[in-house]
Enzyme design. Structure first.
Site, PDB file in Angstrom:
ATOM      1  N   LYS A  53       0.787  -1.402  -0.023  1.00  0.00           N
ATOM      2  CA  LYS A  53       0.139   0.008   0.045  1.00  0.00           C
ATOM      3  C   LYS A  53       0.824   1.102  -0.169  1.00  0.00           C
ATOM      4  CE  LYS A  53      -3.681  -2.212   2.276  1.00  0.00           C
ATOM      5  NZ  LYS A  53      -5.508  -2.281   3.121  1.00  0.00           N
ATOM      6  N   GLN A  97      -4.674  -1.183   9.287  1.00  0.00           N
ATOM      7  CA  GLN A  97      -4.298  -2.651   8.589  1.00  0.00           C
ATOM      8  C   GLN A  97      -5.029  -4.212   9.981  1.00  0.00           C
ATOM      9  OE1 GLN A  97      -3.652  -3.377   5.615  1.00  0.00           O
ATOM     10  NE2 GLN A  97      -4.329  -5.136   6.034  1.00  0.00           N
ATOM     11  N   ASP A 120     -11.565   2.912   3.620  1.00  0.00           N
ATOM     12  CA  ASP A 120     -11.652   1.452   3.792  1.00  0.00           C
ATOM     13  C   ASP A 120     -12.780   1.498   3.700  1.00  0.00           C
ATOM     14  OD1 ASP A 120      -9.407  -0.461   3.571  1.00  0.00           O
ATOM     15  OD2 ASP A 120      -9.322  -0.857   5.721  1.00  0.00           O
TER      16      ASP A 120
END
Ligand code: NAP
Length: 285
Positions: A53, A97, A120
């Site tokens: 990422k 994460q 997200d």
């Protein structure tokens, strides 16, 4: 006739090029889009995801702010970090994460992220907005699949769409996006009887189960579009999807490879969400 490949590498390259253009346009106005990536602990898969990422961000000109915390981080400590990032006007997107170590309540952490920075799209308010078809951010994997379908000129309108899997990050939002695109949607899961009969109705079949070889050719309607979300590490170390690729490719009209299908689209959508967060609230505090 063998199926055409839905090439996630090629389609995601187009998204990245567009994102890089938007980043440059924002930079010209003195705005430097930035993403904070929070990693708690030393889960090897998570470390790889986070590194990827950060690399993706760098490639399109997004500033990434790494935030590494030890495995024994308490929930309070993590919430303090999230709060600091929420209030940092230089940070446009925040990604924590998952999975988090067991002493931490994932839901509480997700709920603590400022929804305007929740790239997200896991925050309850963003999840609700997706249901209402009135959103700023879409979760990366389902959004990437919609982009991949659009790129190939495949419309879900009027089609039977079957999703295997009902997770919050893939199955459920995928169903909502296909429904909004006028598909007739069925969500199947581990308690669905006669699964093969259900999947054989699908014009568009999305598998998000997490078991290699799970979707066999007898479960697929001739000419179906088959989207393989699964990412399964085989004993050999090779990555495989959920779908028995060789056999299903003989029957389907389109199919995603693994790797090189849904994965690269998911990664590109995170960049798209981050640049959108920066454009919507350039100096958001
Ligand atoms: P998950 O939370 O583990 O959900 C798996 C789903 O599969 C559950 O809803 C489960 O049903 C269903 N299932 C399990 N066994 C089944 C069976 N025998 N018949 C029918 N349904 C069954 O997984 P996830 O997070 O959605 O991820 C799914 C897969 O996609 C994993 O391999 C993951 O690594 C991969 N993934 C890939 C990407 C990407 O970018 N390519 C992104 C996210 C996830 P129940 O709910 O009844 O248990």
């Amino acid at each position: 006739m063998p199926a055409k490949l839905l090439d996630g590498k090629a389609a995601s390259a187009k998204v990245r090029t567009q994102v890089a253009k938007e980043v440059r346009a924002l930079q010209a106005h003195g705005i430097s889009p930035s993403l904070a990536v929070v990693l708690v602990g030393d889960n090897p898969a998570s470390q790889v995801y986070v590194r990827n990422k950060e690399k993706d961000c760098e490639e399109v000109g997004i500033r990434s702010v790494g935030c590494r915390l030890s495995t024994d981080t308490t929930q309070e400590e993590l919430l303090t970090v999230v709060d600091r990032l929420n209030r940092d006007p230089m940070v446009h997107g925040i990604l924590v994460q998952l999975p988090l170590p067991k002493q931490i309540d994932e839901r509480a952490v997700i709920a603590a992220i400022n929804p305007a920075k929740d790239v997200d799209a896991f925050h309850p308010s963003n999840v609700g907005r997706i249901m209402l078809d009135d959103y700023d951010f879409l979760p990366c994997t389902p959004a990437g699949i919609m982009e991949l379908l659009a790129d190939a000129g495949i419309s879900p309108a009027g089609k039977e769409c079957v999703i295997i899997g009902r997770s919050n990050i893939v199955g459920k939002p995928m169903a909502m996006l296909l429904l909004h695109a006028n598909g007739t949607v069925t969500i199947a899961h581990s308690k669905t009887p006669n699964l093969a009969e259900v999947t054989a109705r699908a014009d568009i079949l999305v598998s998000a189960v997490g078991r290699a070889g799970f979707v066999t050719a007898d479960m697929v309607k001739p000419g179906a579009v088959v989207i393989d979300v699964g990412m399964n590490r085989l004993e050999s170390g090779k990555l495989a999807g959920d779908v028995d690729f060789a056999a299903v490719a003989e029957k389907a009209s389109y199919i995603t490879p693994v790797p090189g299908g849904v994965g690269p689209m998911t990664r590109a959508m995170l960049l798209k969400n981050t640049v959108k967060a920066a454009a919507l609230r350039p100096t958001n505090a």
